[in-house]
Design a protein around this motif. Structure first.
Motif, PDB file in Angstrom:
ATOM      1  N   ALA A   1     -48.526 -16.910  77.815  1.00 40.35           N
ATOM      2  CA  ALA A   1     -46.884 -17.302  79.276  1.00 40.35           C
ATOM      3  C   ALA A   1     -46.627 -16.617  80.130  1.00 40.35           C
ATOM      4  CB  ALA A   1     -46.026 -15.800  78.060  1.00 40.35           C
ATOM      5  N   ALA A   2     -47.322 -15.519  80.500  1.00 46.24           N
ATOM      6  CA  ALA A   2     -48.032 -14.732  82.197  1.00 46.24           C
ATOM      7  C   ALA A   2     -48.016 -15.889  83.278  1.00 46.24           C
ATOM      8  CB  ALA A   2     -48.454 -13.517  82.181  1.00 46.24           C
ATOM      9  N   GLY A   3     -49.376 -16.714  82.648  1.00 43.05           N
ATOM     10  CA  GLY A   3     -49.913 -17.754  83.305  1.00 43.05           C
ATOM     11  C   GLY A   3     -49.448 -18.973  84.105  1.00 43.05           C
ATOM     12  N   ILE A   4     -48.365 -19.035  83.045  1.00 46.28           N
ATOM     13  CA  ILE A   4     -47.983 -21.239  83.106  1.00 46.28           C
ATOM     14  C   ILE A   4     -46.430 -20.432  83.545  1.00 46.28           C
ATOM     15  CG2 ILE A   4     -46.926 -22.363  82.030  1.00 46.28           C
ATOM     16  CD1 ILE A   4     -48.499 -22.065  78.992  1.00 46.28           C
ATOM     17  N   GLY A   5     -46.178 -19.253  83.198  1.00 41.12           N
ATOM     18  CA  GLY A   5     -44.869 -18.647  84.359  1.00 41.12           C
ATOM     19  C   GLY A   5     -45.295 -18.558  85.782  1.00 41.12           C
ATOM     20  N   ALA A   6     -46.365 -18.269  86.292  1.00 40.86           N
ATOM     21  CA  ALA A   6     -47.410 -17.282  87.532  1.00 40.86           C
ATOM     22  C   ALA A   6     -47.133 -19.528  88.050  1.00 40.86           C
ATOM     23  CB  ALA A   6     -47.250 -16.506  87.394  1.00 40.86           C
ATOM     24  N   ILE A   7     -47.206 -20.109  87.364  1.00 42.89           N
ATOM     25  CA  ILE A   7     -47.854 -21.048  88.108  1.00 42.89           C
ATOM     26  C   ILE A   7     -46.224 -22.486  88.371  1.00 42.89           C
ATOM     27  CG2 ILE A   7     -48.701 -23.738  87.564  1.00 42.89           C
ATOM     28  CD1 ILE A   7     -51.236 -21.812  85.698  1.00 42.89           C
ATOM     29  N   ILE A   8     -45.900 -21.739  87.478  1.00 41.10           N
ATOM     30  CA  ILE A   8     -44.157 -22.772  87.446  1.00 41.10           C
ATOM     31  C   ILE A   8     -43.336 -22.103  88.470  1.00 41.10           C
ATOM     32  CG2 ILE A   8     -41.918 -22.889  86.314  1.00 41.10           C
ATOM     33  CD1 ILE A   8     -43.456 -23.274  84.179  1.00 41.10           C
ATOM     34  N   ALA A   9     -43.896 -20.523  89.015  1.00 43.71           N
ATOM     35  CA  ALA A   9     -42.645 -19.910  89.752  1.00 43.71           C
ATOM     36  C   ALA A   9     -43.516 -20.189  90.861  1.00 43.71           C
ATOM     37  CB  ALA A   9     -42.885 -18.764  88.867  1.00 43.71           C
ATOM     38  N   PHE A  10     -44.576 -20.357  91.115  1.00 41.36           N
ATOM     39  CA  PHE A  10     -45.505 -20.779  92.342  1.00 41.36           C
ATOM     40  C   PHE A  10     -45.131 -22.035  92.657  1.00 41.36           C
ATOM     41  CE2 PHE A  10     -49.548 -21.627  95.484  1.00 41.36           C
ATOM     42  CZ  PHE A  10     -48.871 -20.473  95.786  1.00 41.36           C
ATOM     43  N   ILE A  11     -45.204 -22.824  91.824  1.00 40.41           N
ATOM     44  CA  ILE A  11     -44.674 -24.289  92.438  1.00 40.41           C
ATOM     45  C   ILE A  11     -43.557 -24.569  93.087  1.00 40.41           C
ATOM     46  CG2 ILE A  11     -44.217 -26.576  91.483  1.00 40.41           C
ATOM     47  CD1 ILE A  11     -46.241 -25.965  90.464  1.00 40.41           C
TER      48      ILE A  11
ATOM     49  N   LEU B   1     -50.423 -10.840  83.673  1.00 37.38           N
ATOM     50  CA  LEU B   1     -51.429 -11.157  83.701  1.00 37.38           C
ATOM     51  C   LEU B   1     -52.843 -10.190  83.308  1.00 37.38           C
ATOM     52  CD1 LEU B   1     -52.412 -13.729  82.579  1.00 37.38           C
ATOM     53  CD2 LEU B   1     -53.020 -14.560  85.077  1.00 37.38           C
ATOM     54  N   ALA B   2     -52.826  -9.625  84.833  1.00 37.73           N
ATOM     55  CA  ALA B   2     -54.429  -8.976  84.503  1.00 37.73           C
ATOM     56  C   ALA B   2     -54.047  -7.669  84.105  1.00 37.73           C
ATOM     57  CB  ALA B   2     -54.046  -8.935  85.876  1.00 37.73           C
TER      58      ALA B   2
ATOM     59  N   ARG C   1     -38.028 -14.740  98.490  1.00 38.02           N
ATOM     60  CA  ARG C   1     -38.970 -13.982  98.292  1.00 38.02           C
ATOM     61  C   ARG C   1     -38.692 -13.500  96.842  1.00 38.02           C
ATOM     62  NH1 ARG C   1     -36.084 -11.341 103.664  1.00 38.02           N
ATOM     63  NH2 ARG C   1     -36.665 -11.847 105.061  1.00 38.02           N
ATOM     64  N   MET C   2     -37.798 -13.373  96.276  1.00 38.67           N
ATOM     65  CA  MET C   2     -37.604 -13.457  94.701  1.00 38.67           C
ATOM     66  C   MET C   2     -38.620 -14.759  93.662  1.00 38.67           C
ATOM     67  SD  MET C   2     -35.684 -11.095  94.859  1.00 38.67           S
ATOM     68  CE  MET C   2     -35.133 -11.140  93.120  1.00 38.67           C
ATOM     69  N   ARG C   3     -38.783 -15.453  94.001  1.00 40.10           N
ATOM     70  CA  ARG C   3     -39.790 -16.436  94.060  1.00 40.10           C
ATOM     71  C   ARG C   3     -40.924 -15.467  93.469  1.00 40.10           C
ATOM     72  NH1 ARG C   3     -37.433 -22.084  94.317  1.00 40.10           N
ATOM     73  NH2 ARG C   3     -35.381 -21.787  92.421  1.00 40.10           N
ATOM     74  N   LEU C   4     -41.674 -15.510  94.901  1.00 42.37           N
ATOM     75  CA  LEU C   4     -42.912 -15.095  94.912  1.00 42.37           C
ATOM     76  C   LEU C   4     -42.639 -13.528  94.100  1.00 42.37           C
ATOM     77  CD1 LEU C   4     -43.572 -15.883  99.137  1.00 42.37           C
ATOM     78  CD2 LEU C   4     -44.654 -16.582  97.263  1.00 42.37           C
ATOM     79  N   LEU C   5     -41.612 -12.296  93.893  1.00 43.35           N
ATOM     80  CA  LEU C   5     -41.820 -11.446  93.719  1.00 43.35           C
ATOM     81  C   LEU C   5     -41.883 -11.690  92.117  1.00 43.35           C
ATOM     82  CD1 LEU C   5     -41.677  -8.304  94.559  1.00 43.35           C
ATOM     83  CD2 LEU C   5     -39.390  -8.602  93.913  1.00 43.35           C
ATOM     84  N   PHE C   6     -41.323 -12.266  91.688  1.00 39.50           N
ATOM     85  CA  PHE C   6     -41.785 -12.361  90.245  1.00 39.50           C
ATOM     86  C   PHE C   6     -42.867 -13.892  89.951  1.00 39.50           C
ATOM     87  CE2 PHE C   6     -40.739 -15.372  86.777  1.00 39.50           C
ATOM     88  CZ  PHE C   6     -40.837 -14.925  85.651  1.00 39.50           C
ATOM     89  N   VAL C   7     -43.574 -14.111  90.884  1.00 41.73           N
ATOM     90  CA  VAL C   7     -45.169 -15.049  90.588  1.00 41.73           C
ATOM     91  C   VAL C   7     -45.913 -13.042  90.938  1.00 41.73           C
ATOM     92  CG1 VAL C   7     -46.727 -15.691  92.257  1.00 41.73           C
ATOM     93  CG2 VAL C   7     -44.651 -16.846  91.685  1.00 41.73           C
ATOM     94  N   PHE C   8     -45.668 -12.354  91.443  1.00 36.49           N
ATOM     95  CA  PHE C   8     -46.431 -11.448  91.601  1.00 36.49           C
ATOM     96  C   PHE C   8     -46.764 -10.762  90.672  1.00 36.49           C
ATOM     97  CE2 PHE C   8     -46.213 -11.829  96.463  1.00 36.49           C
ATOM     98  CZ  PHE C   8     -47.277 -12.179  97.085  1.00 36.49           C
TER      99      PHE C   8
END
Length: 95
Positions: free
Chosen positions: A13-23, A88-89, A75-82
């Motif tokens: 879930a964290a990996g898929i969410g990070a990919i969607i937020a990064f896109i 995930l880590a 900025r908020m989206r990049l913060l969410f990705v991080f």
């Protein structure tokens, strides 16, 4: 549910969410670049966008209020990705 299954589910879930937020952040960054100077390469292909510079530069990129709102959204989206990458880590390193 066992701990291992829960770890797999949380990691996925964290990996898929990070990919969607990064896109979504990439799309927002291209929109900011288009609004800022609108430079495109030939044949209508948009030029390379630097998300980090766009997110940090702020006032030099954002001339009007709508573009400033887009920078804030980026900025908020990049913060969410991080944050999702950190989750995930943490879930991956747990086992």
């Amino acid at each position: 549910m066992s701990d291992q299954v829960m770890t797999i589910v949380m990691s996925a879930a964290a990996g898929i969410g990070a990919i969607i937020a990064f896109i979504a952040a990439i799309v927002t960054s291209y929109e900011i670049e288009r609004r800022s100077d609108g430079k495109i390469m030939r044949y209508g292909v948009p030029r390379y966008t630097n998300m980090v510079r766009t997110a940090i530069a702020g006032p030099s990129v954002a001339k009007d209020e709508e573009t400033r709102e887009l920078v804030k959204k980026l900025r908020m989206r990049l913060l969410f990705v991080f944050a999702l990458m950190a989750l995930l880590a943490l879930t991956t390193l747990q086992y």
